[in-house]
Write an enzyme that holds these catalytic residues in place. Structure first.
Site, PDB file in Angstrom:
ATOM      1  CG  ASP A 262      32.409   9.667   0.745  1.00  0.00           C
ATOM      2  OD1 ASP A 262      33.479   9.619   1.389  1.00  0.00           O
ATOM      3  OD2 ASP A 262      32.007   8.944  -0.320  1.00  0.00           O
ATOM      4  CD  GLU A 299      37.025  10.841   1.686  1.00  0.00           C
ATOM      5  OE1 GLU A 299      37.789   9.596   1.924  1.00  0.00           O
ATOM      6  OE2 GLU A 299      36.127  10.714   1.036  1.00  0.00           O
TER       7      GLU A 299
END
Length: 604
Positions: A262, A299
């Site tokens: 993330d 990401e």
């Protein structure tokens, strides 16, 4: 990395001994408390601030806490089980499990068809067992990889997972350690890989006891979600080791096939070797050791291929990344939305550029960012980029959590599916999109701190003011907000069945057609057209060629292609009725007619 640091947490041995180990470099004393008899055990400190004790009578299921300086009684930051929630004691566990996936070797990223899901809303059960019950359905659809939103223990039973505060503990309400292992084992038996979303840029706000133990965080940097993890300041070696060990737990012990990292742009690190690069090296070593492919997908909000370039080219060595810009370009063109970050998109040319170059902004001026942004990724492969028409962020961060199936008509839904699945990139679906799920996916929490709950509510209201929305914001703490996000699994309508069959056909097509197999940039050619809302590109591999035509306008269009020979039309979304279509021949002197908001595929 100094692996002499050893393991964190409670490690139960087969001989019945259990070693307890934690890191608290600035504490004068640390003791272990076993709750079953209330006894305390002194722990011995080493030169790096690790405290350890080993006892012969702790067993799986025993609850324990650490006592810091004879004052603070806290759970273990490396706890593997928090059955009483984030404020309760930690629980001793064991690693044993009877695996049935010895022949499983993993799947390369470039071959994946990914399906993102949230355990709590994927089925009514809201558990790992519920997901297992749907694996045959996913296999029938053609999915070969599921990506699970974060599982680290979070407050309560309702959360996206990004508020987790025990990185090593599997959310207890989902089914815990045993449930997750059973899911991974069952997936592998169906040739389905499992990717897990992990958060290494911050920890959640409730139940976060890290700072009581040591300098896990740094004041040098800030993140949008909370304090930055200490990856490059004093004492950072132990912190880096903590997260490396966490990654290895999922990939080795749990047989997970990859991690989606993330927001890696919020992993602040100016060390000689960036933590992300160290993680990539560590996982590659495990890959070779196990003979089983493991992947790392980032990401990040930067159009910079540095993260996915190999070390030999000055990169950090990750396997791939999400491409939000592909989504933004597709979404803005289908919906006409131009608020927030969508103001940088809206033209079909933006989508054409992403299909060809992966990034949309490669040095152009970004009106939204008010600066020139991005660099080209020409030295990368299409197989390193994950694209989608929907994901948890892009749906859940809308005011009502409304999916694209609530925003556009049926023809546009089919076109969106074709654009993603016919692209040269790695496709990802968000749970339910394959049949046009109508239930929303909203942001939800179940915190217990009233001040925190109100702060979250306020933050959501402020966020939507930024996008220009003035409607009442759904309460993220309300049970109803969560419950309406559970998938309906409504495949009864003709439209839903037709959409499912289209996804099924296109997924199979990209797997079996030779021209769809290449991920090299040299094997794709985009046609330059005067008609801006028509995208025409060719894909070829080993002598096989296909022509793909996408019409992003509300009118039928003619493509005056100069043909070398006859074309055979093998797919047309406008006339898709639920089964494979009979090929039709287009002669060299006939223009190609393309209906509004539709996709076509031709073989040369």
């Amino acid at each position: 990395m100094n692996y002499l640091f050893g393991a964190f947490g409670a490690t139960y041995q087969k001989n019945g001994q259990c070693t307890f180990r934690t890191w608290a470099p600035e504490r004068k004393s640390v003791k272990l408390k076993l709750l079953k008899d209330g006894r305390h055990f002194d722990m011995k400190r080493d030169e790096f601030g690790f405290w350890e004790t080993a006892i012969d009578f702790a067993a799986p299921g025993d609850e324990y806490q650490f006592v810091l300086d004879d004052d603070k009684l806290l759970p273990d930051p490396a706890s593997r089980c928090q059955k009483h929630g984030v404020h309760g004691p930690s629980v001793v566990t064991q690693q044993s499990f009877s695996w049935n996936d010895s022949r499983w070797k993993g799947i390369p990223l470039e071959e994946m068809v990914i399906y993102e899901l949230h355990i709590g809303t994927f089925t009514k059960q809201g558990t790992f067992e519920g997901v297992v019950s749907k694996l045959d359905y996913l296999s029938e659809l053609g999915i070969n990889t599921i990506e699970i939103m974060p599982l680290a223990q979070f407050p309560g039973s309702r959360n996206w997972g990004y508020d987790g505060v025990f990185p090593f503990a599997v959310q207890h309400t989902y089914g815990g350690i045993e449930g997750l292992k059973q899911l991974v084992d069952a997936a592998h038996q169906r040739n389905i890989a499992v990717i897990l979303d992990v958060v290494y840029n911050h920890q959640g706000p409730e139940g976060n006891y890290f700072e009581a133990f040591g300098p896990f965080f740094s004041d040098k940097y800030k993140t949008f979600w909370g304090k930055a993890i200490n990856f490059d300041d004093a004492h950072c070696d132990a912190v880096r080791h903590f997260y490396l060990q966490n990654a290895l737990q999922w990939l080795d012990e749990f047989h997970i096939d990859g991690l989606r990292l993330d927001a890696v742009h919020a992993i602040w690190d100016f060390s000689a070797q960036h933590f992300v690069q160290q993680l990539a090296d560590t996982v590659k070593d495990l890959d070779h050791k196990l003979g089983c492919k493991k992947v790392l997908i980032a990401e990040f909000d930067l159009n910079n291929p540095r993260y996915i370039r190999p070390k030999t080219k000055g990169g950090l060595g990750l396997d791939g990344q999400w491409i939000d810009e592909f989504h933004h370009a597709l979404h803005a063109r289908l919906t006409g939305e131009m608020n927030g970050y969508y103001e940088d998109f809206g033209d079909t040319t933006h989508l054409t550029k992403s299909l060809r170059d992966s990034y949309v902004y490669t040095g152009e001026y970004s009106k939204h960012r008010k600066k020139y942004f991005g660099i080209p990724a020409n030295d990368t492969s299409y197989g390193q980029f994950v694209v989608f028409s929907q994901n948890h962020d892009q749906i859940g961060n809308r005011l009502l959590g409304d999916r694209i199936s609530k925003q556009v008509d049926f023809e546009k839904l089919k076109l969106a599916a074709a654009t993603v699945l016919l692209s040269p990139h790695v496709p990802m679906l968000f749970m339910g999109e394959e049949y046009g799920e109508q239930n929303p996916f909203q942001y939800f929490i179940s915190h217990t701190d009233k001040t925190l709950i109100e702060n979250v509510r306020k933050g959501r209201r402020e966020e939507f003011k930024y996008f220009g929305w003035t409607e009442e914001v759904p309460d993220p703490q309300a049970v109803e907000t969560f419950e309406q996000c559970i998938l309906s699994w409504d495949l009864q309508t003709q439209a839903n069945r037709t959409l499912f069959s289209l996804y099924q056909y296109l997924i199979n097509f990209r797997k079996i057609h030779p021209a769809m197999k290449s991920r090299e940039r040299s094997d794709l050619m985009v046609h330059n057209l005067t008609e801006k809302d028509l995208i025409v590109f060719e894909r070829y591999h080993d002598g096989h060629r296909i022509l793909i035509v996408l019409n992003f306008s509300d009118r039928n269009m003619i493509h005056p292609l100069q043909l070398e020979r006859q074309l055979k039309k093998i797919f047309d979304s406008a006339s898709w009725s639920g089964s494979e279509q009979n090929p039709t021949i287009v002669n060299t002197n006939e223009p190609i007619a393309v209906k509004a908001w539709s996709a076509q595929v031709y073989e040369r």
